[in-house]
Motif scaffolding. Structure first.
Motif, PDB file in Angstrom:
ATOM      1  N   VAL A 145       5.936 120.156 -84.151  1.00  0.00           N
ATOM      2  CA  VAL A 145       5.560 118.809 -84.586  1.00  0.00           C
ATOM      3  C   VAL A 145       6.766 117.885 -84.510  1.00  0.00           C
ATOM      4  CG1 VAL A 145       4.862 117.419 -86.570  1.00  0.00           C
ATOM      5  CG2 VAL A 145       3.623 119.513 -86.017  1.00  0.00           C
ATOM      6  N   ALA A 146       7.917 118.358 -84.978  1.00  0.00           N
ATOM      7  CA  ALA A 146       9.131 117.542 -84.929  1.00  0.00           C
ATOM      8  C   ALA A 146       9.507 117.207 -83.491  1.00  0.00           C
ATOM      9  CB  ALA A 146      10.281 118.278 -85.624  1.00  0.00           C
ATOM     10  N   PHE A 147       9.310 118.149 -82.579  1.00  0.00           N
ATOM     11  CA  PHE A 147       9.589 117.909 -81.170  1.00  0.00           C
ATOM     12  C   PHE A 147       8.670 116.823 -80.619  1.00  0.00           C
ATOM     13  CE2 PHE A 147       8.399 118.824 -76.742  1.00  0.00           C
ATOM     14  CZ  PHE A 147       9.632 118.756 -76.117  1.00  0.00           C
ATOM     15  N   MET A 148       7.389 116.896 -80.948  1.00  0.00           N
ATOM     16  CA  MET A 148       6.445 115.904 -80.454  1.00  0.00           C
ATOM     17  C   MET A 148       6.753 114.516 -81.015  1.00  0.00           C
ATOM     18  SD  MET A 148       4.581 117.482 -78.303  1.00  0.00           S
ATOM     19  CE  MET A 148       3.181 116.373 -78.028  1.00  0.00           C
ATOM     20  N   GLN A 149       7.166 114.452 -82.260  1.00  0.00           N
ATOM     21  CA  GLN A 149       7.554 113.169 -82.837  1.00  0.00           C
ATOM     22  C   GLN A 149       8.806 112.627 -82.155  1.00  0.00           C
ATOM     23  OE1 GLN A 149       7.685 114.658 -86.920  1.00  0.00           O
ATOM     24  NE2 GLN A 149       6.017 113.268 -87.471  1.00  0.00           N
ATOM     25  N   ALA A 150       9.747 113.508 -81.832  1.00  0.00           N
ATOM     26  CA  ALA A 150      10.953 113.072 -81.124  1.00  0.00           C
ATOM     27  C   ALA A 150      10.615 112.548 -79.738  1.00  0.00           C
ATOM     28  CB  ALA A 150      11.948 114.227 -81.033  1.00  0.00           C
ATOM     29  N   GLN A 151       9.652 113.191 -79.069  1.00  0.00           N
ATOM     30  CA  GLN A 151       9.216 112.711 -77.769  1.00  0.00           C
ATOM     31  C   GLN A 151       8.640 111.304 -77.881  1.00  0.00           C
ATOM     32  OE1 GLN A 151      10.726 115.105 -75.500  1.00  0.00           O
ATOM     33  NE2 GLN A 151       8.882 114.577 -74.374  1.00  0.00           N
ATOM     34  N   ALA A 152       7.835 111.082 -78.915  1.00  0.00           N
ATOM     35  CA  ALA A 152       7.225 109.767 -79.113  1.00  0.00           C
ATOM     36  C   ALA A 152       8.287 108.703 -79.375  1.00  0.00           C
ATOM     37  CB  ALA A 152       6.237 109.821 -80.271  1.00  0.00           C
ATOM     38  N   ARG A 153       9.296 109.046 -80.136  1.00  0.00           N
ATOM     39  CA  ARG A 153      10.384 108.076 -80.391  1.00  0.00           C
ATOM     40  C   ARG A 153      11.162 107.788 -79.115  1.00  0.00           C
ATOM     41  NH1 ARG A 153      10.587 111.065 -85.344  1.00  0.00           N
ATOM     42  NH2 ARG A 153      12.131 112.500 -84.462  1.00  0.00           N
ATOM     43  N   ALA A 154      11.327 108.829 -78.280  1.00  0.00           N
ATOM     44  CA  ALA A 154      12.059 108.638 -77.022  1.00  0.00           C
ATOM     45  C   ALA A 154      11.306 107.741 -76.053  1.00  0.00           C
ATOM     46  CB  ALA A 154      12.343 109.993 -76.371  1.00  0.00           C
ATOM     47  N   TYR A 155       9.977 107.670 -76.153  1.00  0.00           N
ATOM     48  CA  TYR A 155       9.236 106.719 -75.323  1.00  0.00           C
ATOM     49  C   TYR A 155       9.706 105.296 -75.592  1.00  0.00           C
ATOM     50  CZ  TYR A 155       5.813 110.500 -74.592  1.00  0.00           C
ATOM     51  OH  TYR A 155       5.194 111.673 -74.273  1.00  0.00           O
ATOM     52  N   VAL A 156      10.180 105.057 -76.805  1.00  0.00           N
ATOM     53  CA  VAL A 156      10.602 103.719 -77.221  1.00  0.00           C
ATOM     54  C   VAL A 156      12.067 103.462 -76.906  1.00  0.00           C
ATOM     55  CG1 VAL A 156      10.785 102.153 -79.211  1.00  0.00           C
ATOM     56  CG2 VAL A 156       8.861 103.765 -79.059  1.00  0.00           C
ATOM     57  N   THR A 157      12.905 104.487 -77.059  1.00  0.00           N
ATOM     58  CA  THR A 157      14.352 104.276 -76.979  1.00  0.00           C
ATOM     59  C   THR A 157      14.992 104.792 -75.692  1.00  0.00           C
ATOM     60  OG1 THR A 157      14.775 106.377 -78.128  1.00  0.00           O
ATOM     61  CG2 THR A 157      14.550 104.390 -79.490  1.00  0.00           C
ATOM     62  N   GLY A 158      14.387 105.769 -75.024  1.00  0.00           N
ATOM     63  CA  GLY A 158      15.017 106.388 -73.865  1.00  0.00           C
ATOM     64  C   GLY A 158      15.093 105.452 -72.669  1.00  0.00           C
ATOM     65  N   ALA A 159      16.197 105.477 -71.956  1.00  0.00           N
ATOM     66  CA  ALA A 159      16.365 104.596 -70.796  1.00  0.00           C
ATOM     67  C   ALA A 159      15.357 104.903 -69.683  1.00  0.00           C
ATOM     68  CB  ALA A 159      17.798 104.678 -70.278  1.00  0.00           C
ATOM     69  N   PRO A 160      15.167 106.183 -69.278  1.00  0.00           N
ATOM     70  CA  PRO A 160      14.168 106.445 -68.231  1.00  0.00           C
ATOM     71  C   PRO A 160      12.760 106.051 -68.672  1.00  0.00           C
ATOM     72  CG  PRO A 160      15.606 108.358 -68.549  1.00  0.00           C
ATOM     73  CD  PRO A 160      15.864 107.422 -69.689  1.00  0.00           C
ATOM     74  N   GLN A 161      12.449 106.311 -69.923  1.00  0.00           N
ATOM     75  CA  GLN A 161      11.124 105.962 -70.438  1.00  0.00           C
ATOM     76  C   GLN A 161      10.897 104.461 -70.394  1.00  0.00           C
ATOM     77  OE1 GLN A 161      13.269 108.161 -71.699  1.00  0.00           O
ATOM     78  NE2 GLN A 161      12.251 109.842 -72.781  1.00  0.00           N
ATOM     79  N   ARG A 162      11.863 103.704 -70.865  1.00  0.00           N
ATOM     80  CA  ARG A 162      11.699 102.248 -70.899  1.00  0.00           C
ATOM     81  C   ARG A 162      11.604 101.676 -69.488  1.00  0.00           C
ATOM     82  NH1 ARG A 162      15.780  99.591 -72.583  1.00  0.00           N
ATOM     83  NH2 ARG A 162      17.307 101.282 -72.815  1.00  0.00           N
ATOM     84  N   ALA A 163      12.405 102.221 -68.558  1.00  0.00           N
ATOM     85  CA  ALA A 163      12.358 101.729 -67.179  1.00  0.00           C
ATOM     86  C   ALA A 163      10.996 102.012 -66.540  1.00  0.00           C
ATOM     87  CB  ALA A 163      13.474 102.373 -66.357  1.00  0.00           C
ATOM     88  N   ALA A 164      10.490 103.237 -66.731  1.00  0.00           N
ATOM     89  CA  ALA A 164       9.210 103.602 -66.121  1.00  0.00           C
ATOM     90  C   ALA A 164       8.058 102.828 -66.741  1.00  0.00           C
ATOM     91  CB  ALA A 164       8.980 105.108 -66.261  1.00  0.00           C
ATOM     92  N   TYR A 165       8.048 102.726 -68.058  1.00  0.00           N
ATOM     93  CA  TYR A 165       6.970 101.988 -68.708  1.00  0.00           C
ATOM     94  C   TYR A 165       7.023 100.507 -68.369  1.00  0.00           C
ATOM     95  CZ  TYR A 165       5.476 105.977 -71.562  1.00  0.00           C
ATOM     96  OH  TYR A 165       4.979 107.189 -71.993  1.00  0.00           O
TER      97      TYR A 165
END
Length: 291
Positions: A145-165
């Motif tokens: 669960v903690a891993f999945m929550q971290a993934q969700a937070r990374a959608y917001v803060t991660g550079a590759p995530q932000r660029a792709a989105y």
């Protein structure tokens, strides 16, 4: 004005989300939101080979927004990997999808290639920015669960995530005709996209949460099959520890919304500063989403 998680997150109707899951698919959710099931537009087809395929706009005449508008159906679709059977491919062809956006890593794409709708173009946007997605081993379900929550937070803060989105939303705003985006299961990376689109449209956040949780209904046979395989191959303890990876939970999406608030203050700021979208692009998306 976009709904802000800091204000509206307390309005998530935890009980009603469970009621929707118990009752069935999006038509039940739409009824709860005041929409009509008597729209002229036919219901989005169910695809047996792509079980999490659905219309971002909802069922019936579309989700209602807080400012009295209504989601357009037939504009944006979401899905899991496009492992289309011949019958389902023919069904999907009738929806007029012109663009497909694949949010998976290169290794995921190599393992399971898309079957594209007839005449559709395809673009890959590697949200995770890695060659593959491999979850680490977990000792407990709480760790997963903690891993999945971290993934969700990374959608917001991660550079590759932000660029792709950011690139995806720009393409969706500029596109014409029906467009489809997907990830592997269509619940996490694609689930975040759908939640953001509904937020841009001003759909109430309790409805956004309920729509997010519908992946558990659409993917139920797949989740059961994967759980049974894990239990047979790895044992009951490991199957239980990894179970949170297979479905979606309110806490996952909430973690993403909380990170938007913590990092950007408002959803509007996340879209413009975090994803690099202009206000004109956000407005164009909203205009495509609602009528």
């Amino acid at each position: 004005m976009l709904g802000e998680p800091s204000v509206q997150r307390r309005r998530f109707l935890r009980g009603s989300a469970g009621a929707v899951l118990a009752a069935g698919f999006g038509g039940t959710l739409l009824s709860a939101c005041g929409g009509s099931l008597d729209a002229d537009q036919p219901e989005t087809p169910r695809l047996a080979s792509v079980s999490n395929f659905r219309d971002v706009g909802g069922a019936g005449s579309g989700y209602l927004t807080v400012d009295g508008k209504q989601m357009r159906r037939g504009v944006f679709y979401r899905a899991n990997a496009l492992t289309l059977s011949g019958k389902d491919a023919a069904t999907l062809d009738k929806l007029g999808v012109v663009s497909v956006y694949d949010l998976r890593t290169p290794a995921e794409i190599a393992r399971t290639a898309d079957v594209l709708p007839a005449g559709a173009t395809s673009a890959t946007l590697n949200v995770l920015g890695t060659n593959d997605f491999v979850a680490p081993p977990f000792d407990t379900a709480a760790d997963a669960v903690a891993f999945m929550q971290a993934q969700a937070r990374a959608y917001v803060t991660g550079a590759p995530q932000r660029a792709a989105y950011g690139a995806l939303f720009g393409a969706l705003a500029d596109g014409t005709g029906a467009q489809l985006f997907h990830s592997t299961a269509g619940k996490d990376r694609a689930g975040w996209v759908a939640a953001l689109l509904l937020s841009i449209a001003n759909v109430p956040l309790d409805v956004i949460m309920q729509d997010y949780l519908l992946s558990n209904v659409y993917l139920a046979p797949s989740i059961a099959a994967q759980t049974a395989t894990l239990r047979a191959q790895e044992g009951a303890a490991i199957a239980m520890a990894r179970a949170p990876l297979l479905d979606v939970d309110e806490n996952y999406l909430q973690a993403g919304f909380n990170e938007v608030q913590a990092s950007y203050g408002t959803m509007a700021s996340y879209l413009t500063r975090g994803l690099g979208l202009s206000t004109a692009t956000v407005d164009a998306l909203r205009n495509r989403l609602v009528h």
